[in-house]
Design an enzyme around this catalytic site. Structure first.
Site, PDB file in Angstrom:
ATOM      1  N   SER A 298      40.391  36.851 -75.216  1.00  9.27           N
ATOM      2  CA  SER A 298      39.494  37.091 -76.354  1.00  9.27           C
ATOM      3  C   SER A 298      40.157  36.602 -77.629  1.00  9.27           C
ATOM      4  O   SER A 298      41.383  36.521 -77.700  1.00  9.27           O
ATOM      5  CB  SER A 298      39.222  38.586 -76.499  1.00  9.27           C
ATOM      6  OG  SER A 298      40.364  39.244 -77.019  1.00  9.27           O
ATOM      7  N   ASP A 299      39.358  36.304 -78.620  1.00 13.73           N
ATOM      8  CA  ASP A 299      39.926  36.107 -79.947  1.00 13.73           C
ATOM      9  C   ASP A 299      40.480  37.463 -80.398  1.00 13.73           C
ATOM     10  O   ASP A 299      40.162  38.513 -79.837  1.00 13.73           O
ATOM     11  CB  ASP A 299      38.860  35.560 -80.913  1.00 13.73           C
ATOM     12  CG  ASP A 299      39.492  34.819 -82.088  1.00 13.73           C
ATOM     13  OD1 ASP A 299      40.669  35.058 -82.388  1.00 13.73           O
ATOM     14  OD2 ASP A 299      38.796  34.008 -82.718  1.00 13.73           O
ATOM     15  N   CYS A 300      41.338  37.434 -81.426  1.00 13.61           N
ATOM     16  CA  CYS A 300      42.079  38.659 -81.755  1.00 13.61           C
ATOM     17  C   CYS A 300      41.221  39.594 -82.570  1.00 13.61           C
ATOM     18  O   CYS A 300      40.995  39.372 -83.737  1.00 13.61           O
ATOM     19  CB  CYS A 300      43.363  38.299 -82.497  1.00 13.61           C
ATOM     20  SG  CYS A 300      44.340  37.166 -81.519  1.00 13.61           S
TER      21      CYS A 300
ATOM     22  N   SER B 225      38.284  40.432 -80.521  1.00 11.48           N
ATOM     23  CA  SER B 225      36.847  40.293 -80.214  1.00 11.48           C
ATOM     24  C   SER B 225      36.233  41.532 -79.565  1.00 11.48           C
ATOM     25  O   SER B 225      35.088  41.881 -79.851  1.00 11.48           O
ATOM     26  CB  SER B 225      36.605  39.132 -79.251  1.00 11.48           C
ATOM     27  OG  SER B 225      36.852  37.899 -79.859  1.00 11.48           O
TER      28      SER B 225
END
Ligand SMILES: *[C@@H]1O[C@H](CO)[C@@H](O)[C@H](O)[C@H]1NC(C)=O
Ligand SMILES: *[C@@H]1O[C@H](CO)[C@@H](O)[C@H](O)[C@H]1NC(C)=O
Ligand SMILES: *[C@@H]1O[C@H](CO)[C@@H](O)[C@H](O)[C@H]1NC(C)=O
Ligand SMILES: *[C@@H]1O[C@H](CO)[C@@H](O)[C@H](O)[C@H]1NC(C)=O
Ligand SMILES: *[C@@H]1O[C@H](CO)[C@@H](O)[C@H](O)[C@H]1NC(C)=O
Length: 779
Positions: A307-309, A311
């Site tokens: 995931s993006d940090c 998400s």
């Protein structure tokens, strides 16, 4: 990434890295690990030299296959231990000799310290900082993309060996640069899916390919991000954490997805990162169709989805996508997410299992993907200095040849947009004095853009130019914002110098992560400074734009006193030297714009939030990028001049392509506009286009040959799309053959409204430079 997280984790990883180095010195160099009753703190996983008992563990046995080692490891872990491996700041399991691991490192255009997994400090205080990606993309040189990746991974491995870097790098960013205002457009390879796909595959191969040719091993692990349809950061209060990108199936399949698909299929990337935004009402990190279905199912990712940090936290806390945090954790993992950048899955996954929302087998699947990646990197093979890259060390970072490649990359990318006869190149003998003016004329950090590291050293524009000729420097404004302008000194310098170079444009205060532009003009009073200086200049006036996104510089394009315009992106640590190489003709410019430069009127009329690529005549919406937008531009995709002139001759191309059809196909009896670009009809359906390209000018130089096609207008097809590009070097008056292999179903096709790939029947017009060639596709 969410920079807000940088503070705390960075501090703790400094300690971690110091520990590595300290433990290495005290244990590995000066004797064996002290034997005590307790399990020792592991430094390297499966460090059998330090602890011979580890050799008996299956997951430490390098003669086993990756899958078997991973299964063995997963079998040994408790549920609580497994959960440690669902987050980027992965925990240690001392009883199995597994140390902590920080998954988050970055290497967008050089090893970066933006992620907590990588640090610069003695003995590696800096690394080679290549141009920001948008400028490297402008080189249209696929070899260069891979060559840079290779150098970056060598420097990364060298840093890893001294405990300063991780092995998993969350680069490149291959989102399409859909709107000129996007603050992160600078990080991307531009607006075209074909260029972005080639960039993605090339850079990833350069980073990942193992020196021993073993396809199962990774030099470092790359990650293509941010999946998908992510290209708004914060525009007029609409931010990425809340934005729902409403995207048609057609735009998704022929614009937003291709770079990711190519990254996985052609680049064999080890990771894909899902984004913060929603796509059609679902957070990408919770969408089983996008993750498990497409990335793992159709594209068969060999690696992990991250995931993006934060998400997952974002879709729970900001988007309120689920009622409870446990549901959010379960949804993400069941959708196919393997690793959370953040702490959310660490906090809520156990409760999700206990509550029956998630089976432990789903966690096993996720961590198996993570472990398999680490296995391929040699993480479970003990001390990295005893492995394939073990000899690399600080002496392999910032080498003269790596730094020369940074300069070469900038030279290859720099785009000459305007050049009146008698302006560039400047003669280093005839020009005795140079006025160097502007807020970007002597900048350092600005040149390396974002997701940067600490460079080996900088050569500023002023320093690069001063190495050739005597200069007078006047900033003119205090910074690029240029709220107030001091023109007197600048005018005085320009009036007496033999030539004037104005270095203007933007920096991270104008366009950056979490900050999109609203204005495409040069910031503040910059255009006033430029016009005033140009008006009184004695010699040629060279306007240099340093920026990620395109600028509305119509005023300068139309001003005869401004004799040349160069765009230099954010040109990296050696940017000033590369600029001087181009300005004084040591290098013939060959960069081409990888994105459309729109006028301000475009930004005034088009909401950034409208994701549609295709125009809508009913509302007057003009569409986006050279593939669909037909309105006025300041400069167009592919624009870029040379000091030379190149001619193209068509040597060979078919006029007719026949697609074979089976007996029962509906198109045999009825009128069809297009055919499915799949199945038997497609096998071996390809042709060659041969061209002769000649350098008819006085300067040797490189030239990019673009092959475009305008397909028949069915299914709202693009007016024009790039089939391929090839860059060749040609000495003055020499010529070369350039050949394109065109796969009818892959290259000539487009996506219909339902997302099906189709080949349009009828006339496709091929374009190369001014050449046009009609090609008829029939049954
Ligand atoms: C590693 O695995 C091989 C094959 O199963 C086995 O023969 C060998 O004994 C194992 N090594 C150790 C140290 O257990
Ligand atoms: C857990 O596994 C059981 C048995 O295989 C299955 O019936 C159930 O649907 C699974 N639950 C979830 C949430 O996946
Ligand atoms: C230009 O920038 C360099 C690097 O920051 C600095 O050392 C130098 O003093 C500057 N030159 C002028 C003339 O300001
Ligand atoms: C340019 O300079 C001339 C005088 O040399 C002046 O009359 C004119 O207004 C100036 N134009 C601009 C655009 O500054
Ligand atoms: C492309 O880049 C490579 C690597 O830097 C370089 O060797 C080559 O000359 C470039 N090709 C052209 C045609 O400029």
């Amino acid at each position: 990434m969410n920079s807000a997280r940088n503070g705390a984790p960075e501090a703790s990883s400094v300690l971690l890295c110091l520990c590595c180095v300290h433990a290495f010195l005290s244990c590995a160099l000066f004797g064996a690990r002290p034997v005590t009753g307790q399990a020792p703190k592991p430094v390297f996983a499966c460090d059998v030299d330090g602890d011979p008992t580890l050799a008996a563990l299956g997951f430490c046995n390098a003669s086993w296959g990756v899958e078997a080692r991973v299964a063995d490891l997963v079998n040994r872990l408790t549920l609580q231990e497994k959960i440690l491996f669902l987050v980027d700041n992965a925990g240690n399991v001392d009883r199995l000799g597994i140390p902590k691991y920080e998954w988050w490192s970055e290497a967008l255009h050089g090893v970066s310290n933006v992620g907590p997994g990588t640090k610069f400090s003695s003995p590696v205080p800096g690394a080679t900082s290549f141009p920001q990606v948008i400028l490297t993309a402008a080189s249209f040189n696929a070899t260069l993309f891979e060559t840079i990746g290779k150098v970056v991974s060598t420097e990364a491995r060298a840093m890893h060996n001294v405990g300063l870097a991780g092995l998993t790098f969350w680069s490149p960013n291959v989102n399409i640069f859909r709107d000129p205002r996007w603050g992160r457009g600078q990080e991307t390879p531009g607006e075209d899916p074909v260029l972005s796909s080639k960039y993605a595959a090339g850079y990833v191969r350069g980073l990942q390919q193992s020196d021993d040719g073993n396809a199962d091993r990774l030099k470092v692990a790359a990650c293509c991000k941010h999946y998908t349809a992510y290209d708004i950061d914060n525009w007029k209060g609409v931010d990425r954490y809340h934005f729902n990108a409403v995207v048609t199936q057609q735009d998704l399949d022929d614009t937003f997805q291709p770079p990711f698909k190519s990254c996985v299929l052609d680049g064999n990337v080890a990771s894909v990162m899902c984004s913060y935004n929603q796509v059609n009402g679902k957070p990408t990190c919770a969408d089983p169709d996008l993750l498990a279905g497409t990335i793992r199912g159709q594209w068969k990712l060999n690696g992990y989805i991250v995931s993006d940090c934060d998400s997952v936290d974002v879709f729970y806390n900001s988007q309120h996508y689920t009622k409870t945090p446990e549901e959010a954790a379960a949804k993400a993992i069941l959708a196919g997410l393997d690793l959370d950048c953040g702490s959310f899955l660490g906090q809520h996954t156990e409760a999700a299992v206990k509550g029956g929302l998630l089976n432990e087998s789903a966690i096993d699947k996720a961590i198996s993907n993570n472990f398999a990646t680490l296995m391929r990197l040699g993480f479970f093979d003990g001390d990295p200095r005893k492995q394939l890259y073990g000899k690399l060390g600080p002496a392999d970072v910032c080498t003269p040849s790596n730094q020369e490649l940074a300069r070469e990359a900038a030279r290859q990318g720099i785009v000459l947009l305007k050049n009146t006869a008698g302006s560039l190149p400047l003669s280093s003998t005839a020009i005795k004095s140079l006025a160097v003016i502007g807020p970007n004329a002597n900048v350092t950090k600005t040149m390396i853009g974002n997701y940067e590291g600490i460079p080996c050293k900088y050569v500023t524009p002023l320093q690069g130019l001063s190495a050739v000729v005597s200069t007078t420097y006047v900033a003119g404004c205090a910074n690029v914002g240029c709220g107030t302008v001091q023109t007197d000194d600048a005018k005085k310098a320009a009036a007496s110098a033999d030539a004037t170079v104005l270095v203007m444009g933007a920096d991270q205060s104008i366009e950056r992560e979490s900050f999109d532009r609203v204005d495409l003009h040069l910031p503040g009073q910059q255009s006033l400074l430029i016009s005033d200086v140009a008006n009184v200049s004695k010699g040629p006036v060279i306007l240099v734009i340093m920026s990620g996104g395109g600028m509305d510089v119509s005023f300068a394009k139309d001003n005869n006193k401004i004799t040349s315009i160069l765009w230099v992106g954010y040109p990296g640590e050696a940017g000033g030297a590369a600029m001087a190489d181009v300005i004084f003709g040591d290098h013939n410019p060959s960069g081409r714009l990888p994105m459309t430069w729109y006028p301000q009127s475009y930004a005034d009329a088009v909401p950034m939030t409208n994701m549609n690529m295709r125009p809508d005549p009913a509302t007057g919406y003009p569409g986006r990028t050279y593939r669909f937008y037909t309105g006025p531009t300041v400069y167009s995709f592919g624009d870029g001049l040379s000091y030379s002139t190149f001619s193209h001759h068509l040597v060979q191309a078919p006029q007719l392509v026949s697609v074979p059809l089976e007996e029962g196909h509906v198109c045999r009896s009825s009128l069809c506009a297009s055919l499915e670009a799949t199945g038997d009809a497609c096998s071996d359906l390809a042709f060659d286009v041969h061209l002769r390209v000649k350098n008819v000018g006085r300067f040797g130089g490189s030239h990019t040959v673009f092959l475009f096609s305008s397909p028949p207008s069915v299914h709202r097809s693009p007016q024009k799309h790039l089939l391929g590009f090839e860059k060749v070097y040609l000495a003055s008056q020499s010529e070369a053959r350039v050949q394109f292999r065109v796969d009818v179903c892959k290259d000539l096709s487009m996506v219909d409204e339902a997302g099906r790939r189709k080949v349009a029947l009828g006339t496709h017009v091929l374009h190369v430079g001014d050449l046009k060639h009609a090609l008829s596709v029939r049954i």
